[in-house]
Design a protein around this motif. Structure first.
Motif, PDB file in Angstrom:
ATOM      1  N   HIS A 210      46.548  88.529 -22.126  1.00 51.58           N
ATOM      2  CA  HIS A 210      47.854  88.056 -21.688  1.00 51.58           C
ATOM      3  C   HIS A 210      47.902  86.621 -21.205  1.00 51.58           C
ATOM      4  CE1 HIS A 210      51.949  87.816 -20.154  1.00 51.58           C
ATOM      5  NE2 HIS A 210      51.705  88.085 -18.931  1.00 51.58           N
ATOM      6  N   HIS A 211      46.862  86.437 -20.203  1.00 52.82           N
ATOM      7  CA  HIS A 211      46.816  85.185 -19.683  1.00 52.82           C
ATOM      8  C   HIS A 211      46.111  84.038 -20.757  1.00 52.82           C
ATOM      9  CE1 HIS A 211      46.517  86.781 -15.069  1.00 52.82           C
ATOM     10  NE2 HIS A 211      48.076  86.801 -15.900  1.00 52.82           N
ATOM     11  N   THR A 212      45.174  84.616 -21.459  1.00 51.92           N
ATOM     12  CA  THR A 212      44.603  83.697 -22.731  1.00 51.92           C
ATOM     13  C   THR A 212      46.009  83.094 -23.392  1.00 51.92           C
ATOM     14  OG1 THR A 212      42.550  84.638 -22.644  1.00 51.92           O
ATOM     15  CG2 THR A 212      43.105  83.258 -24.555  1.00 51.92           C
ATOM     16  N   GLY A 213      46.846  84.078 -23.878  1.00 51.55           N
ATOM     17  CA  GLY A 213      47.828  83.729 -24.683  1.00 51.55           C
ATOM     18  C   GLY A 213      48.905  82.799 -24.098  1.00 51.55           C
ATOM     19  N   GLU A 214      49.145  83.049 -22.721  1.00 49.17           N
ATOM     20  CA  GLU A 214      50.009  82.200 -22.028  1.00 49.17           C
ATOM     21  C   GLU A 214      49.316  80.914 -22.100  1.00 49.17           C
ATOM     22  OE1 GLU A 214      52.902  84.954 -19.184  1.00 49.17           O
ATOM     23  OE2 GLU A 214      50.745  84.379 -18.309  1.00 49.17           O
ATOM     24  N   ASP A 215      48.337  80.587 -21.444  1.00 49.05           N
ATOM     25  CA  ASP A 215      47.523  79.598 -21.286  1.00 49.05           C
ATOM     26  C   ASP A 215      47.363  78.573 -22.383  1.00 49.05           C
ATOM     27  OD1 ASP A 215      47.378  79.919 -18.581  1.00 49.05           O
ATOM     28  OD2 ASP A 215      45.389  80.894 -18.601  1.00 49.05           O
ATOM     29  N   GLY A 216      47.096  79.292 -23.330  1.00 47.13           N
ATOM     30  CA  GLY A 216      46.652  78.630 -24.781  1.00 47.13           C
ATOM     31  C   GLY A 216      47.814  78.113 -25.726  1.00 47.13           C
ATOM     32  N   ALA A 217      48.831  79.084 -25.481  1.00 48.63           N
ATOM     33  CA  ALA A 217      50.075  78.622 -26.541  1.00 48.63           C
ATOM     34  C   ALA A 217      51.428  78.836 -25.887  1.00 48.63           C
ATOM     35  CB  ALA A 217      50.088  79.763 -27.584  1.00 48.63           C
ATOM     36  N   ILE A 218      51.734  79.784 -25.141  1.00 51.63           N
ATOM     37  CA  ILE A 218      53.196  79.842 -24.549  1.00 51.63           C
ATOM     38  C   ILE A 218      53.450  78.718 -23.398  1.00 51.63           C
ATOM     39  CG2 ILE A 218      54.851  81.118 -23.213  1.00 51.63           C
ATOM     40  CD1 ILE A 218      53.295  83.626 -24.315  1.00 51.63           C
ATOM     41  N   PHE A 219      52.564  78.624 -22.471  1.00 48.28           N
ATOM     42  CA  PHE A 219      52.773  77.429 -21.372  1.00 48.28           C
ATOM     43  C   PHE A 219      52.797  76.223 -22.043  1.00 48.28           C
ATOM     44  CE2 PHE A 219      51.375  80.098 -17.458  1.00 48.28           C
ATOM     45  CZ  PHE A 219      52.408  81.121 -17.786  1.00 48.28           C
ATOM     46  N   PRO A 220      51.577  75.700 -22.677  1.00 46.59           N
ATOM     47  CA  PRO A 220      51.827  74.341 -23.652  1.00 46.59           C
ATOM     48  C   PRO A 220      53.267  74.154 -24.203  1.00 46.59           C
ATOM     49  CG  PRO A 220      49.752  75.459 -23.762  1.00 46.59           C
ATOM     50  CD  PRO A 220      50.624  76.380 -23.014  1.00 46.59           C
ATOM     51  N   ALA A 221      53.785  75.172 -25.222  1.00 49.42           N
ATOM     52  CA  ALA A 221      55.048  74.891 -26.007  1.00 49.42           C
ATOM     53  C   ALA A 221      56.198  74.905 -24.808  1.00 49.42           C
ATOM     54  CB  ALA A 221      55.182  76.117 -26.667  1.00 49.42           C
ATOM     55  N   LEU A 222      55.954  75.711 -23.672  1.00 51.95           N
ATOM     56  CA  LEU A 222      57.335  75.517 -22.725  1.00 51.95           C
ATOM     57  C   LEU A 222      57.066  74.192 -22.202  1.00 51.95           C
ATOM     58  CD1 LEU A 222      57.312  79.055 -20.983  1.00 51.95           C
ATOM     59  CD2 LEU A 222      58.998  77.964 -22.603  1.00 51.95           C
ATOM     60  N   ALA A 223      56.080  73.555 -21.558  1.00 50.89           N
ATOM     61  CA  ALA A 223      55.848  72.385 -20.957  1.00 50.89           C
ATOM     62  C   ALA A 223      56.620  71.294 -21.991  1.00 50.89           C
ATOM     63  CB  ALA A 223      54.441  72.054 -20.606  1.00 50.89           C
ATOM     64  N   ARG A 224      56.523  71.420 -23.291  1.00 55.39           N
ATOM     65  CA  ARG A 224      56.917  70.312 -24.074  1.00 55.39           C
ATOM     66  C   ARG A 224      58.426  70.566 -24.334  1.00 55.39           C
ATOM     67  NH1 ARG A 224      52.202  72.012 -26.996  1.00 55.39           N
ATOM     68  NH2 ARG A 224      53.390  73.385 -28.427  1.00 55.39           N
ATOM     69  N   SER A 225      58.736  71.781 -24.334  1.00 58.01           N
ATOM     70  CA  SER A 225      60.328  71.865 -24.551  1.00 58.01           C
ATOM     71  C   SER A 225      61.030  71.880 -23.218  1.00 58.01           C
ATOM     72  CB  SER A 225      60.664  73.156 -25.329  1.00 58.01           C
ATOM     73  OG  SER A 225      60.128  74.255 -24.700  1.00 58.01           O
ATOM     74  N   HIS A 226      60.627  72.212 -22.266  1.00 63.34           N
ATOM     75  CA  HIS A 226      61.120  72.184 -20.916  1.00 63.34           C
ATOM     76  C   HIS A 226      60.277  71.570 -19.682  1.00 63.34           C
ATOM     77  CE1 HIS A 226      62.908  75.603 -23.064  1.00 63.34           C
ATOM     78  NE2 HIS A 226      63.832  75.648 -22.331  1.00 63.34           N
ATOM     79  N   PRO A 227      60.209  70.115 -19.839  1.00 60.05           N
ATOM     80  CA  PRO A 227      59.404  69.505 -18.931  1.00 60.05           C
ATOM     81  C   PRO A 227      59.419  69.782 -17.639  1.00 60.05           C
ATOM     82  CG  PRO A 227      60.316  67.892 -20.730  1.00 60.05           C
ATOM     83  CD  PRO A 227      60.965  69.101 -20.755  1.00 60.05           C
ATOM     84  N   GLN A 228      60.662  70.052 -17.262  1.00 59.22           N
ATOM     85  CA  GLN A 228      61.027  70.324 -15.865  1.00 59.22           C
ATOM     86  C   GLN A 228      60.018  71.474 -15.057  1.00 59.22           C
ATOM     87  OE1 GLN A 228      63.009  71.041 -18.307  1.00 59.22           O
ATOM     88  NE2 GLN A 228      63.819  73.050 -18.088  1.00 59.22           N
TER      89      GLN A 228
END
Length: 300
Positions: A210-228
């Protein structure tokens, strides 16, 4: 290269929603996929199964061979398995039964499928009876739910993690209570049982994935689409690393199953529980409103 006997059964099973012909026609058959203890590769085998006491059971019989089959050794190292049963596919936690429970379940298996009794008679090895537990099936409100967006998927994963954590805590307390009443036999604290070990390893495996998926894919994508959200995602990433350090300590404790120190395990489990529960709640509070607008599975 000619197709192996097992592979032919697997392909026929998948092509016909679990129905196969030949010597297995009309039998209760499932496909079990384990992950190699050393290789990390997936291995699928067709196995007979028995339902008893409301449980889904497989027996590591290897037709009475002197050694455990490889799929059993795999699930001892990596308890999360994939089960194909008829047209249904689901993940399960594989938990070998122990002691009196194993004896009762084996008797139930032999009443349904007497051949397992013949296999046991051929070998000095005690044939393991493995319960394939549908994770979270006993959790309040954990019935099947529609997953329409990434928020639903996050809650589904969190429900699974909480179910494993709840099981490990309850089983650990029951185990220590049995030792304190003298039922461990010699008055010493009991070692950690296989049920605790398997669920704890499943929890650790699930957290890593779960954490590998979040750190490697989900969180970077969210940071790009929702910088706040970047500061929040950075804090959640730090929490991942803190939980990971505690998880690694638990895995080291489990490596010496027979000599693990129960009180130290109890303290580490309490620390992991508090950190994980706080992290899951924090992640849900911060991310669910945003993830609810992201379809899952992703649309092309």
């Amino acid at each position: 290269m000619p197709m192996s006997f097992n592979q032919a059964i697997i392909e026929e099973f998948r092509a016909n929603a679990g129905r196969v012909g030949g010597p297995f026609s009309g039998g209760d058959l499932l496909l079990l996929t384990t992950t190699g203890a050393r290789s990390g590769r997936e291995h699928t085998v067709p196995l007979g199964y028995v339902r008893a006491d409301g449980l889904l059971l497989v027996v590591a019989s290897a037709a009475g061979a002197p050694d455990h089959p490889q799929w059993y050794r795999n699930l001892l190292a990596r308890p999360v398995v994939r089960v194909e049963l008829g047209p249904e596919t689901f993940e399960a936690v594989a938990v070998p039964a122990e002691g009196d429970r194993r004896g009762r379940l084996f008797e139930a298996v032999v009443r349904v499928a007497p051949g397992y009794g013949d296999y046991q008679a051929r070998t000095a090895r005690l044939l393991p009876v493995v319960v394939l537990e549908h994770p979270g099936a006993d959790a309040p409100g954990s019935g099947p739910r529609e997953v329409a967006n990434l928020a639903d998927k996050l809650l589904e994963v969190h429900t699974w993690l909480r179910s494993q954590l709840r099981y490990v805590r309850a089983e650990t307390e029951a185990h220590f209570a049995a030792g304190s009443t003298g039922s461990a036999g010699d008055g010493r604290p009991p070692g950690l049982g296989l049920q605790i070990r398997q669920h704890c390893l499943a929890l650790c495996e699930g957290l890593t994935h779960h954490h590998t998926g979040e750190d490697g894919a989900i969180f970077p994508a969210l940071a790009r689409s929702h910088p706040q959200l970047r500061p929040t995602l950075d804090r959640l990433g730090e929490e991942h690393r803190a939980v990971g350090r505690i998880k690694a300590e638990l895995v080291r404790l489990l490596a010496g199953l027979g000599t693990a120190e129960p009180e130290r395990f109890r303290a580490e489990l309490a620390r992991l529980s508090a950190a994980l529960e706080a992290h899951l709640a924090h992640e849900e509070a911060e991310l669910l409103p945003v993830l609810a607008d992201i379809p899952f599975p992703p649309r092309r």
